[in-house]
Design a protein around this motif. Structure first.
Motif, PDB file in Angstrom:
ATOM      1  N   ASP A  44     -27.026  24.444  10.034  1.00  0.00           N
ATOM      2  CA  ASP A  44     -27.949  25.488  10.481  1.00  0.00           C
ATOM      3  C   ASP A  44     -28.571  26.075   9.218  1.00  0.00           C
ATOM      4  O   ASP A  44     -27.847  26.359   8.261  1.00  0.00           O
ATOM      5  CB  ASP A  44     -27.209  26.590  11.242  1.00  0.00           C
ATOM      6  CG  ASP A  44     -26.698  26.111  12.599  1.00  0.00           C
ATOM      7  OD1 ASP A  44     -27.087  25.020  13.028  1.00  0.00           O
ATOM      8  OD2 ASP A  44     -25.897  26.837  13.216  1.00  0.00           O
ATOM      9  N   ARG A  63     -36.829  22.824  14.116  1.00  0.00           N
ATOM     10  CA  ARG A  63     -36.483  22.898  15.541  1.00  0.00           C
ATOM     11  C   ARG A  63     -36.975  21.662  16.283  1.00  0.00           C
ATOM     12  O   ARG A  63     -36.284  21.147  17.161  1.00  0.00           O
ATOM     13  CB  ARG A  63     -37.073  24.170  16.146  1.00  0.00           C
ATOM     14  CG  ARG A  63     -36.358  25.418  15.644  1.00  0.00           C
ATOM     15  CD  ARG A  63     -37.144  26.682  15.932  1.00  0.00           C
ATOM     16  NE  ARG A  63     -36.483  27.842  15.333  1.00  0.00           N
ATOM     17  CZ  ARG A  63     -37.098  28.955  14.998  1.00  0.00           C
ATOM     18  NH1 ARG A  63     -38.397  29.075  15.197  1.00  0.00           N
ATOM     19  NH2 ARG A  63     -36.430  29.953  14.468  1.00  0.00           N
ATOM     20  N   GLY A  66     -34.719  19.017  16.382  1.00  0.00           N
ATOM     21  CA  GLY A  66     -33.493  19.248  17.144  1.00  0.00           C
ATOM     22  C   GLY A  66     -32.446  20.038  16.398  1.00  0.00           C
ATOM     23  O   GLY A  66     -31.261  19.954  16.723  1.00  0.00           O
ATOM     24  N   HIS A  67     -32.865  20.832  15.419  1.00  0.00           N
ATOM     25  CA  HIS A  67     -31.888  21.596  14.636  1.00  0.00           C
ATOM     26  C   HIS A  67     -32.218  23.089  14.666  1.00  0.00           C
ATOM     27  O   HIS A  67     -33.170  23.505  15.308  1.00  0.00           O
ATOM     28  CB  HIS A  67     -31.831  21.034  13.216  1.00  0.00           C
ATOM     29  CG  HIS A  67     -31.440  19.593  13.196  1.00  0.00           C
ATOM     30  ND1 HIS A  67     -30.168  19.160  13.475  1.00  0.00           N
ATOM     31  CD2 HIS A  67     -32.188  18.471  12.996  1.00  0.00           C
ATOM     32  CE1 HIS A  67     -30.128  17.836  13.416  1.00  0.00           C
ATOM     33  NE2 HIS A  67     -31.339  17.390  13.136  1.00  0.00           N
ATOM     34  N   THR A  68     -31.425  23.870  13.967  1.00  0.00           N
ATOM     35  CA  THR A  68     -31.438  25.314  14.128  1.00  0.00           C
ATOM     36  C   THR A  68     -31.906  26.014  12.862  1.00  0.00           C
ATOM     37  O   THR A  68     -31.348  25.777  11.787  1.00  0.00           O
ATOM     38  CB  THR A  68     -30.020  25.795  14.486  1.00  0.00           C
ATOM     39  OG1 THR A  68     -29.610  25.105  15.656  1.00  0.00           O
ATOM     40  CG2 THR A  68     -29.996  27.297  14.736  1.00  0.00           C
ATOM     41  N   ALA A  69     -32.916  26.857  13.015  1.00  0.00           N
ATOM     42  CA  ALA A  69     -33.474  27.566  11.862  1.00  0.00           C
ATOM     43  C   ALA A  69     -33.520  29.064  12.126  1.00  0.00           C
ATOM     44  O   ALA A  69     -33.782  29.494  13.243  1.00  0.00           O
ATOM     45  CB  ALA A  69     -34.886  27.073  11.569  1.00  0.00           C
ATOM     46  N   LEU A  70     -33.260  29.832  11.081  1.00  0.00           N
ATOM     47  CA  LEU A  70     -33.404  31.282  11.117  1.00  0.00           C
ATOM     48  C   LEU A  70     -34.487  31.636  10.103  1.00  0.00           C
ATOM     49  O   LEU A  70     -34.421  31.205   8.951  1.00  0.00           O
ATOM     50  CB  LEU A  70     -32.079  31.943  10.727  1.00  0.00           C
ATOM     51  CG  LEU A  70     -32.036  33.460  10.733  1.00  0.00           C
ATOM     52  CD1 LEU A  70     -32.077  33.978  12.166  1.00  0.00           C
ATOM     53  CD2 LEU A  70     -30.779  33.958  10.039  1.00  0.00           C
TER      54      LEU A  70
END
Lengths: 272, 276
Positions: A44, A63, A66-70
């Motif tokens: 992440d 995203r 298929g992944h997670t970003a802040l």
């Protein structure tokens, strides 16, 4: 005779599955590619940059894969903002495993004629920005007893290049900060290494062939890339991905015994 | 999933409708920010800044709703519970997918500082409150006094028996799948911070969990009660999803809200005994 499945276990060591990473300078260039590579490796990612629009674009790329970003708009020259970035990553992900200090600026100016503001800007971003990031990450990682910090330096931090007095000085400082941080944080289980890229075409270097209205001089670009490639034994310039994969190695457990080192994905321009 | 001007405009229109500011007689409505996160404080008469606070997360599938849009319900809750309700305007998908909402929840929670806190929410807000409870425990932050979860959405896989029964026009599987895809934006639905039902509930404070027997999220509530030792499950017969908000005059709404008031009084009273 039984054998361990080599392929799986070997590649796992290069992965970041279940980890949380912060990447500064993530709005473009090597920072964006590093964020994407870290995410594709399973992390992440918290994305930091002054350029909030570019950050959103990077987040979308992460995203869409298929992944997670802040998204954390951050000015790395302001220590409080870097601390807030670390707090946000910890609050959102509950852990902090990797911190990549990629944010940097490139300025060419004559050493003898340098203006004070130019020199201070480049020190603020390239040198102090990395210092605040290393401090913020190091304190939190040491408390957790593990972590990997990866700093982006440059060939310009090791070679004397006309016009790069400011840039080169800050990148040399990053290399030495990396060694000091490795010595100071190693007993707490925290590694710190540097990547010193050779010439990579990114928005940072586009100033060489782009005018003030954003027009690209394709001939100038071609000349520059050819000239930089010819100076390297591999006869090519690098891509952001070349650098991001080196960053991934240092971030991952594959480099568990490696700290205080400089890795040089540079086509062979410098070798020590 | 499409994004674009038409989709954005449609979403904006829905959000504007959902945000009609209601009347909250007798309750001070104070918009402010906590650790940079916009919140609306609903302060009933006679409540001081040292008293416990009910930190609330509105519903809307992680993509709709605002603190002000649920003002009447939140103000009523403040009066009924005799505590300040602080409703959090956490960021919404699709512009701000996971984990932005959770980050805002953690930031707002830590901003409550020394105040004793009960966390709660309805629907997706109940899921976010549940994720916050897990995050608070994982990060060794001071534990809240309790949790109030009204029709909580706790498993974003949307694969439970109550979804399959298809008796809930307000939150059918198609809506839930769309909302989940927008919020997750690629993040795995099996992450307990997204689907708190899959988390470790062994170290949690008392919980009040409410759902209707005919809503899609019934099994989310039932499932949580099965894994959380401190959970008190209340099932209401045949009411729509998050009926407290949509149908405040219904008898089931009165009963459910009364129960919330009693629960909040219990968990806040017990610590007053300990601290005096």
């Amino acid at each position: 005779m039984t054998t361990t499945p080599v392929r799986d276990t070997v590649l796992d060591a290069f992965g970041l599955t279940g980890r949380a990473a912060v990447v500064t300078g993530a709005a473009s260039g090597i920072g964006r590619e590093t964020a994407l590579v870290f995410a594709r490796a399973g992390a992440d990612v918290a994305l930091a940059d002054r350029d909030a629009v570019g950050l959103e674009d990077t987040a979308r790329l992460v995203r869409d894969a298929g992944h997670t970003a802040l998204v954390c708009p951050t000015d790395v020259t302001v220590r409080a903002e870097v601390e807030a970035l670390a707090d946000a990553a910890l609050a959102a992900f509950g852990r902090l495993d990797v911190w990549a200090n990629v944010a940097g600026v490139l300025r060419y100016f004559s050493l003898a004629e340098a203006e004070e503001a130019q020199v201070r800007t480049i020190i603020d971003v390239n040198q102090l920005g990395v210092y605040w990031g290393t401090a913020a990450a190091g304190r939190r990682m040491a408390a957790a007893g593990r972590g990997s910090i990866v700093n982006v330096a440059s060939t310009g931090g090791e070679l004397g290049v006309p016009g790069l007095s400011g840039y080169g000085m800050t990148k040399a400082a990053v290399l030495h900060l990396t060694r000091t941080a490795a010595a100071e944080l190693g007993p707490a289980g925290v590694r710190c290494n540097a990547v010193a890229p050779g010439f990579v075409e990114t928005p940072m270097v586009a100033l060489h062939y782009t005018d003030s209205e954003g027009r690209v001089d394709t001939d100038a670009r071609e000349r520059l890339l050819t000239q930089r490639a010819s100076g390297a034994p591999l006869q090519t310039t690098g891509t952001p991905r070349d650098i991001a994969l080196a960053m991934l190695y240092l971030a991952s457990d594959a480099a568990a015994f490696t700290t205080g080192q400089t890795l040089r994905p540079n086509g062979g321009v410098t070798m020590s | 999933m499409t994004r674009g001007p038409a989709a954005d405009a449609a979403l904006d229109a829905i959000r504007v409708r959902a945000d009609a500011t209601p009347e909250c007689p007798g309750v001070s409505v104070v918009p402010t920010t906590w650790h940079g996160v916009p919140v609306t404080r609903y302060v009933p008469p006679g409540v001081s800044a040292q008293d416990p606070v009910l930190l609330w997360f509105h519903g809307g599938g992680y993509r709709l709703g605002t603190a002000r849009g649920f003002g009447r319900w939140n103000a009523g809750l403040a009066v009924r519970c005799g505590v300040e309700v602080v409703s959090v305007d956490y960021r919404l998908a699709p512009e701000h997918p996971y984990p932005e909402a959770l980050l805002d929840a953690v930031l707002a929670y830590t901003a409550a500082g020394g105040r004793r806190v009960v966390v709660g929410g309805e629907s997706a807000g109940g899921g976010l409150a549940a994720a916050l409870l897990l995050a608070v425990a994982d990060r060794d932050l001071p534990a809240p006094l309790g949790g109030v979860l009204c029709s909580p959405w706790l498993d974003l896989r949307n694969a439970s028996a109550s979804f399959a029964e298809d008796t809930d026009p307000l939150f059918p599987k198609a809506s839930a799948d769309t909302a989940a895809a927008l919020y997750l934006a690629g993040h795995p639905a099996t992450d307990p911070y997204a689907s708190p039902l899959l988390g470790d509930w062994s170290r949690q404070p008392p919980l009040l969990v409410q759902a209707s027997t005919t809503e899609s999220l019934r099994e989310d509530a039932v499932g949580l009660a099965a894994v959380a030792p401190g959970a008190r499950l209340e099932l209401y017969d045949g009411l729509p999803h998050a009926w407290h908000i949509g149908y405040p005059e219904a008898s089931g709404s009165e009963a459910a809200a009364t129960s919330v008031g009693r629960f909040v009084a219990e968990v806040t009273a017990s610590t007053e005994v300990q601290t005096t």
